[in-house]
Design an enzyme around this catalytic site. Structure first.
Site, PDB file in Angstrom:
ATOM      1  N   LEU A   1       0.812  -1.228   0.000  1.00  0.00           N
ATOM      2  CA  LEU A   1       0.000   0.000   0.000  1.00  0.00           C
ATOM      3  C   LEU A   1       0.843   1.276   0.000  1.00  0.00           C
ATOM      4  CD1 LEU A   1      -2.584  -1.114   2.715  1.00  0.00           C
ATOM      5  CD2 LEU A   1      -2.768  -1.340   0.240  1.00  0.00           C
TER       6      LEU A   1
ATOM      7  N   TRP B   1       1.261   5.631   0.883  1.00  0.00           N
ATOM      8  CA  TRP B   1       1.066   6.467   2.066  1.00  0.00           C
ATOM      9  C   TRP B   1       0.034   7.577   1.853  1.00  0.00           C
ATOM     10  CZ3 TRP B   1       2.127  10.956  -0.218  1.00  0.00           C
ATOM     11  CH2 TRP B   1       3.122  11.002  -1.186  1.00  0.00           C
TER      12      TRP B   1
ATOM     13  N   SER C   1       4.011   3.955  -6.993  1.00  0.00           N
ATOM     14  CA  SER C   1       4.668   4.557  -8.158  1.00  0.00           C
ATOM     15  C   SER C   1       4.802   3.552  -9.301  1.00  0.00           C
ATOM     16  CB  SER C   1       6.070   5.049  -7.761  1.00  0.00           C
ATOM     17  OG  SER C   1       6.873   3.934  -7.411  1.00  0.00           O
TER      18      SER C   1
ATOM     19  N   THR D   1       8.026   1.350  -8.888  1.00  0.00           N
ATOM     20  CA  THR D   1       7.936   0.190  -7.989  1.00  0.00           C
ATOM     21  C   THR D   1       6.967  -0.847  -8.556  1.00  0.00           C
ATOM     22  OG1 THR D   1       8.524   1.564  -6.103  1.00  0.00           O
ATOM     23  CG2 THR D   1       7.453  -0.526  -5.606  1.00  0.00           C
TER      24      THR D   1
ATOM     25  N   TYR E   1       9.339  -9.349 -10.013  1.00  0.00           N
ATOM     26  CA  TYR E   1       9.299 -10.319  -8.903  1.00  0.00           C
ATOM     27  C   TYR E   1       8.442 -11.531  -9.294  1.00  0.00           C
ATOM     28  CZ  TYR E   1      10.547  -6.196  -5.976  1.00  0.00           C
ATOM     29  OH  TYR E   1      11.121  -5.068  -5.436  1.00  0.00           O
TER      30      TYR E   1
ATOM     31  N   GLU F   1      -1.904  -0.415  -9.538  1.00  0.00           N
ATOM     32  CA  GLU F   1      -2.604   0.865  -9.673  1.00  0.00           C
ATOM     33  C   GLU F   1      -1.534   1.924  -9.456  1.00  0.00           C
ATOM     34  OE1 GLU F   1      -3.831   4.078  -9.281  1.00  0.00           O
ATOM     35  OE2 GLU F   1      -4.694   3.617  -7.320  1.00  0.00           O
TER      36      GLU F   1
ATOM     37  N   CYS G   1      -3.049  10.119  -6.857  1.00  0.00           N
ATOM     38  CA  CYS G   1      -2.727   9.648  -8.214  1.00  0.00           C
ATOM     39  C   CYS G   1      -3.718  10.163  -9.241  1.00  0.00           C
ATOM     40  CB  CYS G   1      -2.659   8.129  -8.245  1.00  0.00           C
ATOM     41  SG  CYS G   1      -4.201   7.366  -7.772  1.00  0.00           S
TER      42      CYS G   1
ATOM     43  N   LYS H   1      11.292  16.460  -3.061  1.00  0.00           N
ATOM     44  CA  LYS H   1      10.947  16.136  -4.457  1.00  0.00           C
ATOM     45  C   LYS H   1      10.000  17.205  -5.019  1.00  0.00           C
ATOM     46  CE  LYS H   1       7.996  13.247  -7.238  1.00  0.00           C
ATOM     47  NZ  LYS H   1       7.203  12.056  -7.485  1.00  0.00           N
TER      48      LYS H   1
ATOM     49  N   GLU I   1       5.076  13.046 -12.665  1.00  0.00           N
ATOM     50  CA  GLU I   1       4.093  13.103 -11.581  1.00  0.00           C
ATOM     51  C   GLU I   1       4.726  13.875 -10.422  1.00  0.00           C
ATOM     52  OE1 GLU I   1       3.089   9.447  -9.343  1.00  0.00           O
ATOM     53  OE2 GLU I   1       1.002   9.953  -9.740  1.00  0.00           O
TER      54      GLU I   1
HETATM   55  N1  LIG Z   1      -0.334   5.831  -7.366  1.00  0.00           N
HETATM   56  C1  LIG Z   1      -0.284   6.309  -6.160  1.00  0.00           C
HETATM   57  O1  LIG Z   1      -1.278   6.395  -5.517  1.00  0.00           O
HETATM   58  C2  LIG Z   1       1.016   6.677  -5.549  1.00  0.00           C
HETATM   59  C3  LIG Z   1       2.043   7.192  -6.300  1.00  0.00           C
HETATM   60  N2  LIG Z   1       3.208   7.522  -5.698  1.00  0.00           N
HETATM   61  C4  LIG Z   1       4.252   8.131  -6.523  1.00  0.00           C
HETATM   62  O2  LIG Z   1       5.485   7.529  -6.213  1.00  0.00           O
HETATM   63  C5  LIG Z   1       6.427   8.510  -5.822  1.00  0.00           C
HETATM   64  C6  LIG Z   1       7.372   7.911  -4.817  1.00  0.00           C
HETATM   65  O3  LIG Z   1       6.676   7.564  -3.637  1.00  0.00           O
HETATM   66  P1  LIG Z   1       7.042   6.227  -2.858  1.00  0.00           P
HETATM   67  O4  LIG Z   1       6.443   6.251  -1.520  1.00  0.00           O
HETATM   68  O5  LIG Z   1       8.502   6.004  -2.935  1.00  0.00           O
HETATM   69  O6  LIG Z   1       6.246   5.143  -3.734  1.00  0.00           O
HETATM   70  P2  LIG Z   1       6.466   3.595  -3.868  1.00  0.00           P
HETATM   71  O7  LIG Z   1       5.736   3.130  -5.050  1.00  0.00           O
HETATM   72  O8  LIG Z   1       7.911   3.253  -3.816  1.00  0.00           O
HETATM   73  O9  LIG Z   1       5.780   3.012  -2.532  1.00  0.00           O
HETATM   74  C7  LIG Z   1       4.558   2.357  -2.486  1.00  0.00           C
HETATM   75  C8  LIG Z   1       4.660   1.092  -1.653  1.00  0.00           C
HETATM   76  O10 LIG Z   1       5.616   0.211  -2.249  1.00  0.00           O
HETATM   77  C9  LIG Z   1       6.609  -0.134  -1.294  1.00  0.00           C
HETATM   78  N3  LIG Z   1       7.891  -0.350  -1.960  1.00  0.00           N
HETATM   79  C10 LIG Z   1       8.870   0.560  -2.174  1.00  0.00           C
HETATM   80  N4  LIG Z   1       9.926  -0.018  -2.804  1.00  0.00           N
HETATM   81  C11 LIG Z   1       9.601  -1.317  -2.979  1.00  0.00           C
HETATM   82  C12 LIG Z   1      10.285  -2.425  -3.552  1.00  0.00           C
HETATM   83  N5  LIG Z   1      11.511  -2.304  -4.064  1.00  0.00           N
HETATM   84  N6  LIG Z   1       9.645  -3.607  -3.591  1.00  0.00           N
HETATM   85  C13 LIG Z   1       8.425  -3.758  -3.066  1.00  0.00           C
HETATM   86  N7  LIG Z   1       7.735  -2.752  -2.487  1.00  0.00           N
HETATM   87  C14 LIG Z   1       8.309  -1.541  -2.449  1.00  0.00           C
HETATM   88  C15 LIG Z   1       6.624   1.040  -0.355  1.00  0.00           C
HETATM   89  O11 LIG Z   1       7.236   0.699   0.879  1.00  0.00           O
HETATM   90  P3  LIG Z   1       7.902   1.795   1.844  1.00  0.00           P
HETATM   91  O12 LIG Z   1       7.418   3.117   1.429  1.00  0.00           O
HETATM   92  O13 LIG Z   1       7.400   1.398   3.176  1.00  0.00           O
HETATM   93  O14 LIG Z   1       9.376   1.625   1.725  1.00  0.00           O
HETATM   94  C16 LIG Z   1       5.141   1.339  -0.243  1.00  0.00           C
HETATM   95  O15 LIG Z   1       4.519   0.425   0.638  1.00  0.00           O
HETATM   96  C17 LIG Z   1       5.583   9.667  -5.310  1.00  0.00           C
HETATM   97  O16 LIG Z   1       6.258  10.862  -5.364  1.00  0.00           O
HETATM   98  C18 LIG Z   1       4.441   9.613  -6.261  1.00  0.00           C
HETATM   99  O17 LIG Z   1       4.780  10.263  -7.453  1.00  0.00           O
HETATM  100  C19 LIG Z   1       3.406   7.316  -4.373  1.00  0.00           C
HETATM  101  C20 LIG Z   1       2.425   6.797  -3.590  1.00  0.00           C
HETATM  102  C21 LIG Z   1       1.129   6.499  -4.115  1.00  0.00           C
HETATM  103  C1  LIG Z   2     -13.171   9.533  -2.236  1.00  0.00           C
HETATM  104  C2  LIG Z   2     -12.357   8.871  -3.274  1.00  0.00           C
HETATM  105  C3  LIG Z   2     -10.883   9.080  -3.114  1.00  0.00           C
HETATM  106  C4  LIG Z   2     -10.147   8.485  -4.221  1.00  0.00           C
HETATM  107  C5  LIG Z   2      -8.689   8.623  -4.121  1.00  0.00           C
HETATM  108  C6  LIG Z   2      -8.055   7.945  -5.257  1.00  0.00           C
HETATM  109  C7  LIG Z   2      -6.598   7.965  -5.155  1.00  0.00           C
HETATM  110  C8  LIG Z   2      -5.897   6.896  -5.408  1.00  0.00           C
HETATM  111  C9  LIG Z   2      -4.448   6.904  -5.288  1.00  0.00           C
HETATM  112  O1  LIG Z   2      -3.850   7.974  -5.135  1.00  0.00           O
HETATM  113  O2  LIG Z   2      -3.879   5.829  -5.394  1.00  0.00           O
END
Ligand SMILES: NC(=O)C1=CN([C@@H]2O[C@H](COP(=O)(O)OP(=O)(O)OC[C@H]3O[C@@H](n4cnc5c(N)ncnc54)[C@H](OP(=O)(O)O)[C@@H]3O)[C@@H](O)[C@H]2O)C=CC1
Ligand SMILES: CCCCCC/C=C/C(=O)O
Length: 499
Positions: free
Chosen positions: A166, A168, A246, A249, A256, A268, A303, A353, A394
């Site tokens: 998941l 954050w 992201s 990742t 994997y 997603e 996102c 960032k 992004e």
């Molecule tokens: N689509 C979305 O909703 C999101 C997009 N992002 C984008 O990603 C950018 C970076 O954010 P970040 O938090 O680093 O996002 P990540 O995609 O790296 O993190 C999402 C999840 O993946 C885990 N993760 C990280 N590295 C690995 C790995 N090598 N193998 C398996 N799991 C892993 C993280 O763990 P942990 O963080 O605990 O190390 C976290 O639980 C943001 O600036 C944003 O642009 C970020 C979050 C959500």
């Molecule tokens: C009330 C709906 C909130 C939707 C948020 C969607 C975002 C997803 C994401 O950032 O992964």
């Protein structure tokens, strides 16, 4: 529950909170086998909130074994769907009873404003769990067309042990988008919340046990992506992984899976979401309200956030004046103050960032300032063309890039000129143009005359590099946690030949 309390009331709740400090495996509190811990802190103050187990691959093995045992003995997977429904509805009730606590915990751990956690994250999380609980005993299997001598059944079975990794930015809501359909389907889960924001997932796991989810079915282990996420992705006994985060990742999870057991992978991922505004819009106030909310809500850490405003030249100035005025009301500061709409970014690393997109020579139309090395105020930049970094990457912060166009055709071309394809919005008074644009834009969700992600009934996921393998939300979300089995019966029977 969504009635807001006073700042003082939230502060008192925050002081009295009992924060989780252990993972949950096989229905029990769990510490990392190696004994290590890491700290989770409040993004608004830097204060350490709790020490959590820094789990690693050996803990993933323990959690997967617990999930496998629970799945195989049928304590959840073979319960009647209606029985699972009742347990999940009880979980939703318990969450409702603890809604203020959850809203404050989420705000403290992530920096999200309590305005958002209380009015959106917590109620939407509860609603999502209820929706999937209610759906599960209303989904029918199929009987396929066959001859009179045969019967062909197509049945759904829970896929097995599922890893959920998941992000954050919506710790509770993304948990619910995934555990809702996965638990409803009968799977057993190993959840890895983001290290920065693990507290509410642990609290929900405690409530799930209280609600009657059997031990071993919902395991939550804490730790970093490399130490916990990767071993989940590579585990030979995990049948599927559903990930939000992201694109970089997400790509790793495909690797994997390819290098381990070809587990099912659902991703997603990120977005660079366009919002097209044409010159025929009639209610600029409404358009501006959607743009401000879509761009700055959750500090743009979303996102599906609007990150590129593609606006017709004839309406640009008038629209932006209204956007600026509405953005003025988005006060920045302490997320526990319900008057505030913009809190700190989730971490110093993420702040750095986002800040890297400021002060780079772009024309600042609005905002542009940062404070305390934590906060970024709502910012609007005029961008010359779609090739610059602000229009391509992004940002995941409250920064909106504005591009100016002269036709719908040009707008759609720019909207599609991205590697992403998560969401898009189109504002026009002409229904035909709106639908033609919606069809032409390559994105998983296109909203017309609104910003949004649809609701529980609509699937959410991305085209292109915004997604892979399935959808969150709606009955389609159940597909990723079930697999189809054909059961073919030969009815040929000489004795019964005349029936
Ligand atoms: N689509 C979305 O909703 C999101 C997009 N992002 C984008 O990603 C950018 C970076 O954010 P970040 O938090 O680093 O996002 P990540 O995609 O790296 O993190 C999402 C999840 O993946 C885990 N993760 C990280 N590295 C690995 C790995 N090598 N193998 C398996 N799991 C892993 C993280 O763990 P942990 O963080 O605990 O190390 C976290 O639980 C943001 O600036 C944003 O642009 C970020 C979050 C959500
Ligand atoms: C009330 C709906 C909130 C939707 C948020 C969607 C975002 C997803 C994401 O950032 O992964």
């Amino acid at each position: 529950m969504s009635e807001l309390l006073t700042k003082t009331a939230y502060q008192q709740l925050a002081q009295g909170l009992k924060l989780p400090t252990q993972a949950i495996v096989n229905g029990e509190p769990y510490v990392a086998a190696c004994g290590a811990t890491f700290s989770t802190s409040n993004p608004a103050t830097g204060e350490v909130l709790a020490q959590l187990p820094a789990c690693d691959a050996q803990d993933v093995d323990v959690a997967v074994a617990a999930a496998r045992a629970a799945f195989d003995d049928g304590r959840w997977s073979r319960q009647h769907p209606t029985a699972r429904k009742h347990v999940l509805l009880r979980l939703a009730e318990l969450m409702e009873a603890n809604a203020h606590e959850l809203a404050v915990m989420e705000s403290l751990d992530s920096g999200k404003t309590v305005f958002d956690t209380q009015t959106v994250d917590v109620p939407e999380t509860i609603h999502c769990l209820r929706w999937h609980a209610e759906a599960i005993d209303k989904i029918y299997d199929q009987v396929a067309p066959a001859s009179n001598q045969h019967m062909a059944m197509v049945v759904r079975e829970p896929i097995g042990v599922v890893g959920l990794v998941l992000p954050w930015n919506f710790p509770l809501l993304m948990l619910a988008w995934k555990i809702g359909p996965a638990l409803a389907a009968g799977c057993s889960l190993v959840v890895k919340p983001a290290a920065e924001t693990s507290l509410t997932a642990l609290r929900v796991a405690q409530l799930a046990l209280e609600a009657g989810v059997p031990a071993g079915v919902l395991n939550v282990i804490t730790g970093s992506g490399s130490a916990v996420g990767e071993p989940i992705g590579r585990h030979m006994d995990v049948d599927a992984v559903s990930f939000t985060g992201s694109t970089a990742t997400g790509r790793r999870f495909l690797k994997y899976a390819a290098e381990s057991n070809l587990k099912e992978v659902v991703l997603e991922l990120g977005g660079k979401n366009p919002c097209i505004v044409m010159d025929d819009v009639t209610d600029l106030d409404a358009v501006a309200a959607h743009i401000v909310n879509g761009s700055f809500w959750n500090m743009g850490q979303n996102c599906s956030a609007i990150s590129r405003l593609i606006v017709h030249k004839d309406v640009k100035q008038a629209l932006l004046q209204k956007v600026f005025k509405l953005a003025d009301a988005w006060r920045v500061g302490d997320p526990l103050d319900p008057e505030h709409r913009v809190g700190p970014l989730v971490s110093p690393a993420h702040f750095a960032k986002v800040k890297s997109f400021l002060g780079t020579g772009e024309k600042v139309l609005y905002g542009g300032k940062t404070s305390d090395e934590r906060y970024v105020e709502p910012t609007i930049l005029d961008i010359e063309h779609n090739g610059v970094r602000h229009a391509r990457e992004e940002i995941f912060g409250p920064i909106l890039a504005v591009l100016t166009v002269e036709s719908l055709q040009e707008a759609v071309a720019i909207a599609n000129d991205t590697e992403y394809g998560l969401t898009a919005s189109v504002f026009t008074a002409n229904g035909t143009r709106a639908l033609r644009a919606a069809r032409a834009i390559k994105a998983g969700t296109v909203t017309i005359n609104a910003f949004g992600e649809g609701d529980s009934t609509t699937p959410f996921g991305g085209y292109k590099q915004s997604g892979f393998g399935g959808r969150d939300k709606s009955v389609h979300a159940h597909d990723q946690y079930t697999q189809l089995k054909t059961i073919w019966l030969d009815l040929t029977d000489n004795e019964a030949a005349n029936i």
